[in-house]
Motif scaffolding. Structure first.
Motif, PDB file in Angstrom:
ATOM      1  N   ALA D  32       0.472  -1.231  -0.224  1.00  0.00           N
ATOM      2  CA  ALA D  32      -0.078  -0.354   0.168  1.00  0.00           C
ATOM      3  C   ALA D  32       0.789   1.162  -0.078  1.00  0.00           C
ATOM      4  O   ALA D  32       0.358   2.526  -0.628  1.00  0.00           O
ATOM      5  N   PRO D  33       2.313   1.037   0.674  1.00  0.00           N
ATOM      6  CA  PRO D  33       2.808   2.924   0.729  1.00  0.00           C
ATOM      7  C   PRO D  33       2.374   3.212  -0.842  1.00  0.00           C
ATOM      8  O   PRO D  33       2.684   5.072  -0.531  1.00  0.00           O
ATOM      9  N   VAL D  38      -1.720   7.853  -0.060  1.00  0.00           N
ATOM     10  CA  VAL D  38      -0.872   8.539   0.704  1.00  0.00           C
ATOM     11  C   VAL D  38       0.025   9.574   0.365  1.00  0.00           C
ATOM     12  O   VAL D  38       0.579  10.433   0.691  1.00  0.00           O
ATOM     13  N   SER D  41      -1.975  12.498   0.247  1.00  0.00           N
ATOM     14  CA  SER D  41      -1.314  13.170   2.178  1.00  0.00           C
ATOM     15  C   SER D  41      -0.915  14.211   2.263  1.00  0.00           C
ATOM     16  O   SER D  41      -0.429  14.709   3.187  1.00  0.00           O
ATOM     17  N   ASP D  49       0.331  17.185  11.545  1.00  0.00           N
ATOM     18  CA  ASP D  49       0.828  16.078  12.606  1.00  0.00           C
ATOM     19  C   ASP D  49       0.253  14.746  11.730  1.00  0.00           C
ATOM     20  O   ASP D  49      -0.286  14.691  11.732  1.00  0.00           O
ATOM     21  N   ARG D  51       1.545  12.489   9.462  1.00  0.00           N
ATOM     22  CA  ARG D  51       2.177  12.507   9.326  1.00  0.00           C
ATOM     23  C   ARG D  51       1.266  11.039  10.029  1.00  0.00           C
ATOM     24  O   ARG D  51       2.401   9.512   9.723  1.00  0.00           O
ATOM     25  N   HIS D  52       1.145  11.718  11.049  1.00  0.00           N
ATOM     26  CA  HIS D  52       0.408  10.532  12.243  1.00  0.00           C
ATOM     27  C   HIS D  52      -0.431   8.844  11.140  1.00  0.00           C
ATOM     28  O   HIS D  52      -0.167   8.002  11.339  1.00  0.00           O
ATOM     29  N   MET D  53      -1.212  10.550  11.069  1.00  0.00           N
ATOM     30  CA  MET D  53      -2.683   9.846  10.667  1.00  0.00           C
ATOM     31  C   MET D  53      -2.808   9.321   8.870  1.00  0.00           C
ATOM     32  O   MET D  53      -3.579   8.504   8.369  1.00  0.00           O
ATOM     33  N   GLY D  54      -2.318   9.717   8.281  1.00  0.00           N
ATOM     34  CA  GLY D  54      -2.003   9.878   6.900  1.00  0.00           C
ATOM     35  C   GLY D  54      -2.549   9.011   5.827  1.00  0.00           C
ATOM     36  O   GLY D  54      -3.448   8.007   6.017  1.00  0.00           O
ATOM     37  N   HIS D  55      -1.295   8.164   6.305  1.00  0.00           N
ATOM     38  CA  HIS D  55      -1.794   6.913   5.626  1.00  0.00           C
ATOM     39  C   HIS D  55      -2.232   5.790   6.512  1.00  0.00           C
ATOM     40  O   HIS D  55      -2.858   5.043   5.309  1.00  0.00           O
ATOM     41  N   LEU D  56      -2.161   5.827   7.456  1.00  0.00           N
ATOM     42  CA  LEU D  56      -2.919   4.694   8.617  1.00  0.00           C
ATOM     43  C   LEU D  56      -4.354   5.233   7.797  1.00  0.00           C
ATOM     44  O   LEU D  56      -5.099   4.066   8.278  1.00  0.00           O
ATOM     45  N   ASP D  57      -4.742   6.224   7.760  1.00  0.00           N
ATOM     46  CA  ASP D  57      -6.360   6.076   7.334  1.00  0.00           C
ATOM     47  C   ASP D  57      -6.838   5.755   6.184  1.00  0.00           C
ATOM     48  O   ASP D  57      -7.262   6.532   6.065  1.00  0.00           O
ATOM     49  N   HIS D  60      -9.535   4.990   5.218  1.00  0.00           N
ATOM     50  CA  HIS D  60     -10.960   4.897   5.225  1.00  0.00           C
ATOM     51  C   HIS D  60     -11.799   6.321   4.697  1.00  0.00           C
ATOM     52  O   HIS D  60     -12.525   6.180   4.206  1.00  0.00           O
ATOM     53  N   ASP D 128     -10.505  -2.166   2.748  1.00  0.00           N
ATOM     54  CA  ASP D 128      -9.246  -2.328   3.275  1.00  0.00           C
ATOM     55  C   ASP D 128      -8.227  -2.747   2.545  1.00  0.00           C
ATOM     56  O   ASP D 128      -8.300  -3.246   1.876  1.00  0.00           O
ATOM     57  N   SER D 129      -7.094  -2.515   2.817  1.00  0.00           N
ATOM     58  CA  SER D 129      -6.204  -3.883   2.530  1.00  0.00           C
ATOM     59  C   SER D 129      -5.953  -5.034   2.212  1.00  0.00           C
ATOM     60  O   SER D 129      -6.886  -5.800   2.462  1.00  0.00           O
TER      61      SER D 129
END
Lengths: 403, 212, 687, 181
Positions: D32-33, D38, D41, D49, D51-57, D60, D128-129
């Motif tokens: 996914a990266p 990603v 974002s 910040d 940075r924490h969330m961007g790719h993680l979410d 969604h 999701d992935s």
């Protein structure tokens, strides 16, 4: 080159070592007299099926074994780094793989196994065949002895209940219905067939057949608690005529003892033993003269109204018709061998002959736990009844009349 | 695991390195992936318990002569009542999902509201289950009465414990959200757990309660 | 994604983290990273790995002592050294100790230490959970062994077949300790397995795609996946057994309709993958060692990986081959027999690939290499005897005899343990900064091989001659005398070789203390990433993260090849490896809470067994541990690293610490899940 | 509710409503990266910040809208009601094997539908992935297969009813054991 010479030596030595160990392995296939539980000396139809499957499988495995072991040894010697090797000169060629080779050695073993699988499947299905003249025996495992029930006339009632030593006619299939009263046991007579678990609540079938008369040693092989290691049994195969004689004897009540000592022993038996052990027709606390019966009571443990495990103890009606007792640990008759473990092929008698080994009986009655570890407090096994020497003498005098 | 191999082959084809130094190799965050792995593992736990129940559910009736109560636990089920609690749990899944979307919109207030509602609905479900248990016990079928009751209580008990743990997590999250900002993902991860508990109930309700 | 920064007008001030949250708890945050205290609070995967290793070697001595007792008892017929009851306890505890307290944690030790290094990560995905799994396992293991003090060890066999394992037939507390102890250790293993699975998926260094991971990483990874799916099954079985034994349920009471087969199936559904859980990491170790000392790449890497996956996958479909004699019926027997036969194929591929790797190489016979080659040779024997009882009719003769004992000792000792010893000699300099003495190592090796074959080789013959397992004695007339005596002598030879190994460890350490010699980062001229960093591994693992471009990255930075494909050095090792002494790298902070949480579980265990009230303090401690854990940030805010603003490359936030921090509340709650799940152990039965 | 209720517009390139499978579940989605989400974002908001969330979410961004969630909930509600109704079928349609068989089939089908509705939408499995989908599905398949096989081995393919063993003797019930402790 030195390495090549080493490799040749490794080749020869490795092959020799493999052959020697293979020979040692096959040495297992020796006589049943020396190894009473030997698995490589089949004596019946079913055991033959297994054996004829085992031999080629072992041969294939042995071949692969030699190839791999010798190959490893040879490579270790051949490609060993020499002291005069220099880095950068004559370095190994970097081979990352070879798809053809890989697929090859995936497929070749698979094909070999597929061939074995055909024979395997065939053998599994053969294990269940029976001949038309097969007889039925119900085998019940209990901590730590085996009980055998015969319905001779197929009328639904049990005609013979015996323990430890099962008697079968030679040359006929015997369909065993294997059950258990407490924990899981496993019934195994290596010379006659593979093993089959006795699982409480289930009935498991097993067919055995002995080609020749003889005594075949067996052993419980599923861990069943304290005395699992000495939970033994035997199968005695008889010529058809002898088998009929045995059935005849077993379905007739034993003769009433006449001599005084034996009668006193009978008294002791009724008082001390009948709450667990049955002699057909003898009830606990019954009044003399005692009435023997031909038929055993198959629910004896329950009739006593007890729920204890140990209260289903071996039926002793025809104790002296067996060769061994105490879970096949002790001989009932004086004989040449000191121990009860034996497999003899060729002959067996319906009614054991010889002098009763009263010492063994006494040893057992003095303290059964000496012979076989048991836990009577938890209702597993036979308690020490604290009998006096006199009572023991009387009991033994009575027991030897049960023929 | 064959899947993993496929993944591997796919990956080998084009590997780019994200500049975002926070990236995990798969792009899924650690907690979320861990939760999914855990849930997959939990599937086998419930599978085992459901199988146990299925094997034992008719034992007291089928085999005569067994000791213990002859009543099957399924004879005591009150389907309308259990349907109610099922709806409650289903509703809690909706509120959970609303909580997650609120958190993703960074609407912390709504998020708390929905979290609280979810915990409350969960507690209602649990209360219903406890009530149901007391009724069964008062009808004379306790945990040790027979194999079907033992298997039933063990299965639903394990589910109940999962619900209880979920409620604790929701309440803890609620408490923590008063103290610090909660990442949407934390809510989502707990949400995954919560929905899984609901899914398991979907299966239990159908297989244990509704199929006779 | 700006969502996080958008403020809702309704948002309360309390939602704003004005000050960094301080740990709420009775302890101040531990700071020490060295000294004996640091070992109790560490979250460093290397220290945790070493503790796994040391603890399991101690248990190895315990299990070995039990093995010697068994062999002494069986040395001569009719021996009464051990009573039947004691013998049953000793063989049960020997099996359980060797499986759950030695081989599994040893593979955990290597997986913990090496997985992050081999994928180029700074730590595992969840460092505190890693510490938790160590402590839960270790305290569970100690709890399990304390059964000796409470009336005797478990005595129902490691397979604990119901109903013999029930309270009616085995009234002592041994089997209670079995059920509860294995449940506790299972919690530790589950946590660890999930953690390492996520680590391999997520923590790989840039460019480290799945198909560039070293074979050991692959095999350890498959092991973790197997654990994730196998452990819940045994958990179910153990809970049922525990409820039967402690709360009078009747799952295995036949008189109430219970079915002993349920236990058998559940146990072996776990038990068979368990076999691969024990053997696959060793396969991985061998796949690392043989290429290094052959100076050739592993032959057929994709097939090595694929066969590992195939073994793991097929391992799920063959469990009932442990039950060929159980009477489950000819259809089941046929199906499982055929399935079992074909699991030999991927295993055979592995063996042939190892041999092909050696072929044409330039073999250096270090102790590590000797152990690896021995694994290939010895495991083959175990594998072949395995094929002979995949054939179901043959198995009905062989099962539950010493032939089986021989088979699985050739697999587990000749396979798993030899591989693990190979790994010890191989990675010892990386772990401790000095070599193990090679001369002593070779003594160790040869004595072990001789002793091993003398012990377990004769058991093939004993088994075929009909000697059954789990028997506390045999009779003179059964013909088992000679080989039993040989086996006993072999067992003591093995014991001597272990003594030599222990002496080697002490001796090498003393020599190193007296005259330290730096082995350098790459003492063996090896291939995978962990050899790029100084020995012993610095706390931060990699000063800078390695960007991987191909399989065996490190090797290919050192060597190329000419037109013939022969090896040519292209760079000096010193120029390729990383330099020691990096500073300013942010690492996960130590924590007390994993230990606190873990201490509670055995106390709950004692409570379950003896008196439920005693479980209360244990439960309180566990709950306190969870509470402290959740409230404690994964990173110490006072740790001095304002890493969010820190853009220096040496503080590259790719590190594990950063990642877990990146979703700190998420992680905390997730861990709470697992921890709370662990809590079910005490909650479920009580409630 | 319309699709713009989510922050999907922020990402521009992705249309949340259309075939989420394709954008996230396709070939390259596992790794996914490199996914465009990603990149976008990170590119759009380099300073936050997030940075924490961007790719993680990232997952969604294709998630359903609130309205869709409610729709799915009502579908689930209706399905559950239908499930519960099977309990009364026998009283409505009369007793009989046919009714029971249809009932069981309907129940199992509905169970599967409900299962995948919740997993797919509420748990975002559809969006999701592919990795999490595979992990979870793998667990489910392993669970179903092994337990089905184990149960059949215990109850169907047993020896009690073995063809050659026409009339096996009744099992000897185990003796009751004494009260423990």
């Amino acid at each position: 080159m030195r390495n090549k010479r080493n490799a040749t030596i490794a080749l020869v030595l490795g092959t020799l070592a493999c052959l020697v160990s293979g020979w040692l392995l096959l040495r297992g296939a020796t006589s049943l007299e020396t190894f009473p539980l030997n698995t490589l000396n089949p004596q019946g139809r079913k055991a033959d099926i297994i054996y004829s499957l085992v031999v080629p499988v072992f041969a294939i495995a042995g071949l692969v074994f030699i190839l791999v072991e010798v190959g490893v040894l040879w490579m270790a010697a051949r490609f060993r780094r020499n002291h005069d090797d220099v880095e950068g000169v004559g370095e190994p060629v970097q081979v990352h793989g070879n798809t053809g080779l890989e697929i090859g050695w995936t497929i070749v073993p698979a094909v070999i196994l597929a061939v074995v699988a055909v024979f395997n499947a065939n053998a599994i299905l053969q294990m269940d065949d029976t001949n038309a003249d097969a007889i039925d025996v119900t085998v019940v495992g209990q901590q730590w002895w085996w009980e055998y029930r015969y319905d001779i006339d197929s009328d639904g009632t049990v005609d013979i209940i015996t323990a430890t030593q099962m008697v079968i006619p030679a040359g006929r299939d015997v369909k065993l219905a294997i059950q258990s009263r407490d924990v899981i046991h496993s019934f195994w007579i290596p010379a006659l067939n593979g093993k089959m678990d006795a699982v409480p609540g289930r009935t498991h079938p097993l067919v055995i057949e002995a080609a020749d008369p003889g005594i075949y040693e067996g052993q419980c092989t599923e861990f069943c608690g304290l005395s699992h290691g000495v939970m033994r049994m035997q199968v005695k195969a008889l010529e058809p005529a002898a088998y009929d004689e045995w059935v005849q004897r077993m379905t007739t009540a034993p003769e009433q003892p006449t001599d005084e000592k034996a009668l006193a022993g009978q008294e002791v038996f009724v008082q001390q033993c009948t709450s667990c052990h049955q002699i057909n027709g003898l009830e606990p606390g019954a009044e003399a003269p005692y009435l023997y019966a031909d038929l055993p009571n198959p629910n004896y443990g329950e009739d006593v109204g007890s729920t204890l495990l140990s209260q289903n103890a071996p039926n002793l009606t025809h104790l002296m018709m067996r060769d061994t007792f105490a879970g096949n640990l002790l001989d009932l008759y004086q004989g040449d061998s000191a121990v009860a473990v034996e497999t003899t092929v060729g002959s067996a008698e319906a009614v054991p002959s010889g002098e009763p080994d009263t010492n063994n009986l006494k040893k057992w009655l003095r303290n059964p736990e000496d012979i076989k570890p048991m836990d009577p407090e938890n209702n597993q096994g036979m308690p020490n009844l604290g009998l006096s020497e006199e009572q023991i003498d009387q009991l033994v005098a009575f027991l030897v009349t049960l023929k | 695991m064959a899947d993993v191999a496929e993944i591997a082959h796919e990956e080998i084809e084009d590997v780019e390195f994200p500049d975002d130094s926070h990236a995990t190799s798969t792009g899924i965050s650690n907690p979320k992936l861990a939760m999914w792995v855990y849930l997959a593992s939990d599937a086998l736990l419930f599978g085992g318990l459901i199988s146990t129940y299925l094997i034992y559910k008719n034992r007291p009736g089928e085999i005569p002569g067994l000791s213990g109560s002859p009543v099957r636990i399924s004879e005591l089920f009150d389907i309308p009542f259990t349907s109610m609690t099922t709806f409650i749990l289903l509703m809690s899944s909706l509120t959970m999902v609303m909580s997650v979307t609120s958190a993703m919109r960074n609407d912390q207030v709504r998020m708390r509201l929905w979290l609280g509602t979810t915990a409350l609905l969960g507690a209602l479900f649990l209360g219903g289950q406890i009530y149901e248990f007391t009724v069964f016990v008062s009808e004379g079928l306790g945990y040790t009465s027979n194999v079907s009751s033992s298997a039933f209580y063990t299965l639903t008990g394990f589910h109940g414990v999962h619900v209880a743990v979920g409620i604790l997590m929701l309440v803890a999250m609620l408490g923590m959200s008063l103290r610090q900002r909660i990442h949407a993902e934390a809510v989502e991860v707990i949400g995954l757990y919560w929905h899984f508990v609901d899914i398991v109930w979907v299966v239990i309700f159908t297989i244990v309660y509704l199929i006779p | 994604m700006t969502i996080v920064h958008q403020r809702s007008p309704l948002e309360l001030p309390s939602g704003e983290p004005l000050t960094p949250p301080k740990p709420l708890g009775v302890f101040s945050r531990p700071k020490a990273t060295s000294g004996w205290k640091s070992w109790f609070t560490t979250v460093d995967h290397k220290k945790i790995g070493i503790m796994y290793g040391v603890a399991s070697m101690l248990f190895f001595l315990v299990g070995g002592f039990e093995a010697l007792l068994i062999r002494l008892q069986l040395a001569v017929p009719g021996n009464d050294l051990l009573s039947a009851d004691l013998y049953n306890q000793v063989f049960t505890m020997h099996g359980l100790t060797m499986i759950f307290l030695v081989v599994m944690p040893l593979q955990s030790a290597f997986a913990n230490y090496l997985l992050p290094l081999q994928i180029g990560a700074r730590d595992v995905a969840f460092p505190r959970m890693n510490a938790l799994s160590l402590w839960v396992w270790l305290l569970g293991a100690i709890f399990f062994n304390t059964s000796w003090l409470f009336g005797g060890g478990a005595n129902g066999g490691w397979f604990a077949y119901a109903p013999n394992s029930g309270v009616a037939f085995t009234p002592g507390h041994g089997m209670d300790f079995y059920a509860v102890g294995l449940l506790i250790m299972g919690i530790g293993s589950t946590v660890s397995a999930i953690n390492l699975t996520v680590t391999v998926f997520n923590m790989r260094t840039p460019g480290m795609s799945m198909m560039r991971m070293p074979v050991f990483t692959w095999m350890a990874f498959i092991t973790q996946v197997l654990l994730v799916f196998a452990l819940p099954v045994i958990t179910v079985a153990l809970f049922l057994l525990m409820f039967d034994r402690l709360f009078d349920a009747s799952f295995f009471d036949v008189s109430k309709g219970g079915d002993p087969f349920l236990w058998e199936h559940l146990f072996w559904i776990f038990g068979h993958p368990e076999v691969y859980i024990m053997i696959l990491p060793s396969f991985g170790i061998v796949s690392e060692v043989i290429p290094v000392f052959s100076r050739k790449p592993i032959f057929g890497y994709p097939f090595m990986v694929g066969s590992g996956i195939a073994i793991g996958f097929m391992g799920w479909g063959v469990w009932a081959h442990h039950m060929f004699a159980s009477g489950m019926g000819p259809i089941s027997v046929l199906a499982f027999s055929l399935a079992t036969m074909f699991i030999a194929v991927p295993t055979g591929v592995k063996i042939l690939n190892w041999m092909a790797t050696m072929y044409g190489g330039r073999l250096r016979f270090t102790t590590a290499m000797l152990f690896s080659i021995a694994l290939v040779a010895m495991f083959t024997i175990g594998g072949l005897s395995g094929v002979t009882h995949a054939v179901a009719p043959a198995d009905t003769q062989q099962t539950d005899t010493y032939y089986i004992i021989a088979h699985f000792h050739y697999v587990l000792f000749g396979g798993a343990l030899l591989g693990l010893f190979s790994g010890m000699y191989f990675w010892y300099p990386k772990m401790f900064g000095h070599f193990l003495n090679e001369r002593l190592g070779k003594w160790h090796f040869w004595l072990m091989i001789i002793g091993f074959n003398a012990t377990f080789g004769p058991m093939h013959m004993l088994g075929l001659q009909g000697m059954m397992r789990r028997t506390y004695t045999y009779t003179d007339g059964q013909g088992f005398n000679v080989w039993n005596l040989v086996a006993t002598i072999g067992a003591f030879t093995l014991a001597v070789s272990i003594l030599i190994f222990m002496y080697n460890v002490a001796h090498s350490y003393r020599k190193h203390k007296a005259n330290p010699v730096d082995p350098g980062p790459d003492p063996w001229d090896a291939r995978s990433l962990e050899w790029m960093i100084p020995s012993p591994t610095p706390e931060y693992n990699f000063a800078e993260l390695v960007v991987v471009e191909e399989f065996d990255e490190f090797w290919h930075r050192k060597y190329g090849h000419d037109e013939e494909g022969r090896l040519v050095r292209i760079a000096k090792t010193e120029d390729v490896v990383q330099k020691p002494g990096a500073t300013g790298i942010h690492l996960p902070s130590p924590s007390y809470w994993p230990l606190v949480l873990a201490v509670g579980l055995p106390l709950v265990g004692y409570g379950l067994i003896f008196n439920l009230w005693w479980a209360v303090p244990g439960a309180l401690i566990t709950i306190m541990g969870i509470f402290g854990w959740v409230m404690e940030p994964a990173d110490d805010p006072d740790g001095g690293h304002e890493h969010h603003e820190d853009e220096s490359p040496s503080d590259d936030p790719e590190a594990a610490a950063e990642l877990t921090d990146g979703a700190e509340s998420g992680e905390a709650s997730d861990e709470e899940t697992v921890a709370a799940d662990a809590e079910q152990t005490e909650e479920a039965p009580v409630g | 509710m319309n699709e713009n209720d989510t922050d999907a517009g922020h990402f521009g390139k992705e249309d949340p409503g259309s075939e989420p499978e394709k954008s996230s579940g396709g070939e390259s989605a596992v790794a996914a990266p490199p996914s465009p989400v990603v990149a976008s974002s990170a590119g759009d908001d380099p300073d936050v910040d997030g940075r924490h969330m961007g790719h993680l979410d990232a997952g969604h961004t294709h998630g359903p809208t609130d309205g869709q969630y409610f729709t799915i909930f009502w579908v689930l509600f209706a399905l559950t009601a239908l499930e519960v109704s099977t309990y009364f079928w026998e009283s409505w349609f009369g007793e009989g094997d046919a009714v029971r068989r249809v009932g069981v089939t309907v129940l199992l089908i509905i169970m599967v539908i409900k299962f995948f509705l919740i997993a797919g939408f509420f748990m975002h499995l559809r969006f999701d992935s592919a990795l999490v989908r595979r992990v979870f599905i793998f667990g489910l398949i392993v669970a179903m297969v092994i337990y089905t096989v184990a149960m059949s081995a215990m109850n169907i393919w047993t020896d009690n009813g073995n063809p050659w063993f026409d009339d096996p003797p009744p099992p000897i019930t185990t003796t009751t054991v004494p009260e423990a402790n």
